[in-house]
Design a protein around this motif. Sequence first.
Motif, PDB file in Angstrom:
ATOM      1  N   MET A   6      -3.485  61.509   6.335  1.00  0.00           N
ATOM      2  CA  MET A   6      -3.160  62.017   5.289  1.00  0.00           C
ATOM      3  C   MET A   6      -1.333  62.528   5.405  1.00  0.00           C
ATOM      4  N   PRO A   7      -1.585  62.849   4.101  1.00  0.00           N
ATOM      5  CA  PRO A   7       0.095  62.800   4.308  1.00  0.00           C
ATOM      6  C   PRO A   7       0.538  64.562   4.325  1.00  0.00           C
ATOM      7  N   LEU A   8       2.269  64.153   5.295  1.00  0.00           N
ATOM      8  CA  LEU A   8       2.218  65.474   6.104  1.00  0.00           C
ATOM      9  C   LEU A   8       3.162  66.299   5.609  1.00  0.00           C
ATOM     10  N   VAL A   9       2.926  67.938   5.767  1.00  0.00           N
ATOM     11  CA  VAL A   9       3.109  68.700   5.194  1.00  0.00           C
ATOM     12  C   VAL A   9       4.701  69.114   5.427  1.00  0.00           C
TER      13      VAL A   9
ATOM     14  N   LEU B  53       8.027  70.573   6.750  1.00  0.00           N
ATOM     15  CA  LEU B  53       8.433  72.066   6.873  1.00  0.00           C
ATOM     16  C   LEU B  53       7.466  72.790   8.307  1.00  0.00           C
ATOM     17  N   ASN B  54       6.386  71.627   8.338  1.00  0.00           N
ATOM     18  CA  ASN B  54       4.978  72.558   9.165  1.00  0.00           C
ATOM     19  C   ASN B  54       4.765  71.190   9.819  1.00  0.00           C
ATOM     20  N   ASP B  55       4.419  70.304   9.658  1.00  0.00           N
ATOM     21  CA  ASP B  55       3.988  69.246   9.938  1.00  0.00           C
ATOM     22  C   ASP B  55       5.744  68.423  10.819  1.00  0.00           C
ATOM     23  N   CYS B  56       6.332  68.855  10.193  1.00  0.00           N
ATOM     24  CA  CYS B  56       8.018  67.786  10.228  1.00  0.00           C
ATOM     25  C   CYS B  56       8.890  69.057   9.764  1.00  0.00           C
ATOM     26  N   PRO B  57       9.927  68.443  11.032  1.00  0.00           N
ATOM     27  CA  PRO B  57      11.687  69.898  10.342  1.00  0.00           C
ATOM     28  C   PRO B  57      11.854  69.194   9.206  1.00  0.00           C
ATOM     29  N   ARG B  58      12.454  70.095   8.828  1.00  0.00           N
ATOM     30  CA  ARG B  58      13.104  70.381   8.031  1.00  0.00           C
ATOM     31  C   ARG B  58      13.693  68.957   7.571  1.00  0.00           C
TER      32      ARG B  58
ATOM     33  N   ALA C 150      -0.591  62.270  11.796  1.00  0.00           N
ATOM     34  CA  ALA C 150      -1.156  62.437  11.835  1.00  0.00           C
ATOM     35  C   ALA C 150      -2.294  62.087  11.375  1.00  0.00           C
TER      36      ALA C 150
ATOM     37  N   TYR D  11      12.585  74.938  19.210  1.00  0.00           N
ATOM     38  CA  TYR D  11      11.542  73.668  17.739  1.00  0.00           C
ATOM     39  C   TYR D  11      11.642  72.699  18.157  1.00  0.00           C
TER      40      TYR D  11
ATOM     41  N   ILE E 164       3.777  70.789  16.387  1.00  0.00           N
ATOM     42  CA  ILE E 164       2.029  70.877  15.020  1.00  0.00           C
ATOM     43  C   ILE E 164       1.649  72.328  15.714  1.00  0.00           C
TER      44      ILE E 164
ATOM     45  N   ARG F 146      -2.836  72.450  13.009  1.00  0.00           N
ATOM     46  CA  ARG F 146      -2.794  71.591  11.412  1.00  0.00           C
ATOM     47  C   ARG F 146      -4.430  71.613  11.458  1.00  0.00           C
TER      48      ARG F 146
ATOM     49  N   SER G 187      -1.053  73.763   7.813  1.00  0.00           N
ATOM     50  CA  SER G 187      -0.463  72.446   9.327  1.00  0.00           C
ATOM     51  C   SER G 187       0.847  74.212   9.550  1.00  0.00           C
TER      52      SER G 187
ATOM     53  N   PRO H  54       4.001  75.420  12.200  1.00  0.00           N
ATOM     54  CA  PRO H  54       4.890  74.999  13.212  1.00  0.00           C
ATOM     55  C   PRO H  54       5.008  75.563  14.918  1.00  0.00           C
TER      56      PRO H  54
END
Lengths: 736, 736
Positions: free
Chosen positions: A392-395, A397-402, A463, B431, B435, B438, B452, B454
């Motif tokens: 599914m689409p990644l989230v 800031l949470n699944d991947c960094p900024r 993911a 950091y 994850i 999630r 999700s 971090p």
Amino acid sequence: MDYSTSLLRLTFLALGAALVLIVARSAFRLPLAIDAPAASFLHGAGGCTRFSPWACRSPRTEKSPPRRPSHESDVPRHPLDPLTVTEISRARDLLRAHPPFASAPSALAVHALALDEPDKPAVRRWRKGVHALPPRRAVAVVRFQGESHVLAVDLAAGKVAPLPVPASGYPTMTMDEQNSLCAAPFGDPAFNATIRRRGVRLDDVACLPISPGWYGPAEDGGRRLIKSQCYSTEGTANFYMRPIEGLTVLVDMDTGKVVHISDRGAGIPIPAAKNTDYRGAANDDDDGTDRFGYQTVRAPSMEPAPEGPGFQIEDGHTVRWAGWEFHLKADARAGLVVSGATVQDPDTGARREVMYKGMASELFVPYMDPTEAWYFKTYMDAGEYGFGLQAMPLVPLNDCPRHARYMDGVFVAADGRPYVRENMICVFERYAGDIAWRHSESPITGMDIRESRPKVTLVARMAASVANYDYIVDWEFQTDGLIRIKVGLSGILMVKGTPYSHMNQVRQNEEMHGTLLSENVIGVIHDHYVTFRLDMDVDGADNSFVRVEMARQDTAPGESPRRSYLKATRHIASTEKDARVRLKLYEPAEFHVINPTKKTRVGNPVGYKVVPAGTAGSLLDPEDPPQKRGAFTNNQIWVTPYNKSEEWAGGLFVYQSKGEDTLATWSERDRPIENKDLVLWYTLGFHHIPCQEDFPIMPTVSSSFDLKPVNFFESNPILKQRPTMEKDLPVCAATA
Amino acid sequence: MDYSTSLLRLTFLALGAALVLIVARSAFRLPLAIDAPAASFLHGAGGCTRFSPWACRSPRTEKSPPRRPSHESDVPRHPLDPLTVTEISRARDLLRAHPPFASAPSALAVHALALDEPDKPAVRRWRKGVHALPPRRAVAVVRFQGESHVLAVDLAAGKVAPLPVPASGYPTMTMDEQNSLCAAPFGDPAFNATIRRRGVRLDDVACLPISPGWYGPAEDGGRRLIKSQCYSTEGTANFYMRPIEGLTVLVDMDTGKVVHISDRGAGIPIPAAKNTDYRGAANDDDDGTDRFGYQTVRAPSMEPAPEGPGFQIEDGHTVRWAGWEFHLKADARAGLVVSGATVQDPDTGARREVMYKGMASELFVPYMDPTEAWYFKTYMDAGEYGFGLQAMPLVPLNDCPRHARYMDGVFVAADGRPYVRENMICVFERYAGDIAWRHSESPITGMDIRESRPKVTLVARMAASVANYDYIVDWEFQTDGLIRIKVGLSGILMVKGTPYSHMNQVRQNEEMHGTLLSENVIGVIHDHYVTFRLDMDVDGADNSFVRVEMARQDTAPGESPRRSYLKATRHIASTEKDARVRLKLYEPAEFHVINPTKKTRVGNPVGYKVVPAGTAGSLLDPEDPPQKRGAFTNNQIWVTPYNKSEEWAGGLFVYQSKGEDTLATWSERDRPIENKDLVLWYTLGFHHIPCQEDFPIMPTVSSSFDLKPVNFFESNPILKQRPTMEKDLPVCAATA
């Protein structure tokens, strides 16, 4: 039949139909359809078909939708680029016009439609701006009037030609099937009656389509089957924790009809909804404060990066960073595919081949409960469900960094129409505070040396949420030439209802098949195996596989004050059977893929080694039906000669497969592999005995393995990495 | 003796003496001495002693020295705080006044002087602001007139009392000894002559003090010995790559006299200096550009953090972050010590005990070459060299990220005076883009869920440079209760000179004992074992050790379509021998430390499990002398009942130890361990076959193991972690 029964049935049918609609409607929210202008290139009929809920939604009306890259105008720019929206539509037209499908094109269900990758030599030769793209071809797997077909589609020539169909098994389910089969049980009055008897409202019921494995022709009956198991959604989004235990609905996938209902757990309570929801929004009824100060996490490395990322993604798929260059794409079955990975030699600047293609080929997830409602749970997530389809689409800031960049997938609905899976892959630079290399001199040498270099890597991630479970797959590239492939497990356990609410109710030596996680909830023991196909091309296509075995060598009497030492011996595998490896801690070895014709300056063959880390091996009886189907997990390492058709470790059709066409059967041919174009297979395993911390959602557990240069470079390739100085780092002031 | 020979000898002696002075002078640069005002509390005599180069340097004259915390005024504020400068000086005075040392206090060599930790119950009871500190005591290990002594020093009462001395072995070398022994060979004319014969200038020679292991009383002769091996420093700071092969100088450590010279490698060339230097400054003659664009690394996460770190270090040693609280200190022998680790329960807010004390107890590094100049290389880095003594100041921005905080060590020179090892430990939030947990819902369920969180962790790190090798030790704390202990290996290989410059010169099946890394350089195969002592106190001191064994269970005929499944069975270890574990991939188990008297709501005992990842086991003959001394590596896991005196897995005195007092001998007593205060031991291992990429300095190789809550919490303790939102992150603008 009396009137009241009829009415009841009618009511249930109506409720069931309503549920189908609800499910279908809510499914619309997720995948990004090709927006309105798409109609112009979606060559098929306008309105909805039974297959493609995603291609027929109305134009977006959301306020200020985020600006997305348009895929309508995508054109292939690299031989390995996935099929574009236009190409998918073209292939669809060709398939629908192909006899016998042309007689009833709306009955054609597309289970797979993907690029037929050009022959490897053509791809390896190809240079951007120098060569034209090789002809674009697709391969399609379809079902039509109860039969599976595999077809080659020549997009330029407009030709469709049949290919051989596997002897057993069925194609990967379509998302549309998985979707509609969720609702199938509700069409059966007996099912609705048993739900009612358990005191559950029908519109609180959600069912999952569970692949049935294969347990002999008697059970199979020559049909394509699914087993539905259901949960109560009342009071929680985490319905997985509320199983309606012991109820298994066998459905014929082609007709959508219920074949059999197994109903054994009537006495087992449905576990409570309390404390199961994991959504941030669901916890808003909390007092909102972070009581103990650790539910809000921040780290300095979440800070802004004024200079932006240090990598480039060219033409949508070619990733360049540090010495690395590789092609990255989404695949409906494999998930994330890395191709043509090359690394620049720091001495010569030459671009050197490392890996032609790497991907997750298959998963095997056997549960360890032999009882009626559980024995069949032995998933092969890639071939049965589509590892990419479930990503599914990644989230952000949470699944991947900024500072991550995202890549979409373009997939194909059952009716052959393209749709876009947004943000399916992310790419980011990772600095975890680790050290690339260092040395300090001790005062005893009198040299005042303090040399250290920080480690920065590049990660490509996806993911996949295969129903309850979430798999995080990372491909991490290091500047020293190492590639780490990491699998993280999170998401939600598959749990079993039980009458027990405390361990003191359980008899001594009673088989629980798992852990009591909460009142009436058992987390069932299971394994996870992820088998990676790694088509290594170390400085060229032809390579050899070397086991460097380490064993104790005893000294001769009087030879040394030492009695023993560890001696390494190199064994070149001549055939496939020589290259089967089951790891043993006390029979250690290194596993090298070398190029026997390329030597370093001092004469070592250049190579890469596969470096296992924590893993697990399957303990099932090799003759157990699931293990025969999952026989590709019998070893941690296999090596096969390159064969374009041997991509899927469990076979092309793994759904209800009998295990006739797995990596294990290919390897049994024992073909020569010395100084050949070879493929390395590595299986990463986990045994999972659930614990209460996994309830109601699991903290991520990870394991990994490495592909590591071994005498590939003449010396440490990052020797000249510059140390980080204060002056190199940006100085920021918080604004506002 | 004719005149010319005498002159030659005199010249060599003069050169040797000059070298001693050079080495001693340059050593002054490194450790931070107690600055000038220190004289007021350094109660001993003023001037230099032969032992303490670091306590007698002149006041700093560097321009704008960085502002350092003053340790002169340190006072203990926690029962486990290390000895302060004042306390060390007090202990020194007491020792020097103690008969018989008072007769010749300048002959007293202090090998260890550290806090004698108060009894465990007193420490566990202690609360800041409520209880006074328990009486401060020290334990000292000294050498005096050829004898080792162990002494209890009561700082308040001013009393010194003898303690038992181990039956064999010697104390950890002092840094002063290691320093002066580097120069010992130069006092021997035969040594100087052989160096000259090899064409090496004496002032280009650097020698390393190599612990000799123990190979029987004949070799030992009842003396404290060191083996010196030498290198050419000509043209490189990386002299380790230029061995003067086959030359081993046996020195009596107490007299400093050369006992024997073994000189066998006269025909072996000294490898060239070219391409061996790794210092950034040494590569400045490069054209300064980053030719291929990947020797300069930056990552977004190296950015500034306007809000600063999210952890606190209270009273210099108590670290608080997220739910965690622990005491952190530097130790001369163990390196980094974590004590009193407790975690806050997210449901109740209660602070719960996890681990009373955790540290690296011993290392074992056997090299795999049985020949004359190599067989004895079987290091025990903690007990022979001091794992903390060798931990040099960390390099900001490179060894630890930008926002790290640093902690100093206060150690003791051979004359008993304190000195400061700056920046020996760093603490930072990490950091890595990972994850924490999630879950996404597939469209088939119609629920639009994308949750999700971090993962942010806290790392405490040190890096020890034991001569050539660098060990990076990380203690990483996760918000979900997991502790990851990671060891990274970097630094420089111990290499062997060889006549070969290309593998085509090597005969088939010739034993190389390693890999040809460069012309005339063999990287010799070796193992690394790091044994951690983990005094677990899971919700209290009394715990039990449980092996949860996973094994194949066959089903009965007709029981199930499945033939087999994996069944878990719990075995509580009653005595020490029950708790010895050698890991096997196909006989898997989980290893729990539980509190049998504390149960979760549903009745599972609360616990932590030790989770191995990649590791290695020693293959040496158990009767081989090095393996007898390193017998603590015979298993990956051991459990012993708590015994304050069993801290060092190889024994208190491991230098030239015979293996009479190791963890293996303690375990042989087979004491009861069920529902007792117990200590868990875990050994992390590496087999290292060097490769060319390890030349001239090694990219870091890491492995780790976890201590992970298992039914310790009622449920996922970070369920309520908030997702990161864009608005939570600072917005920065680059300034100027």
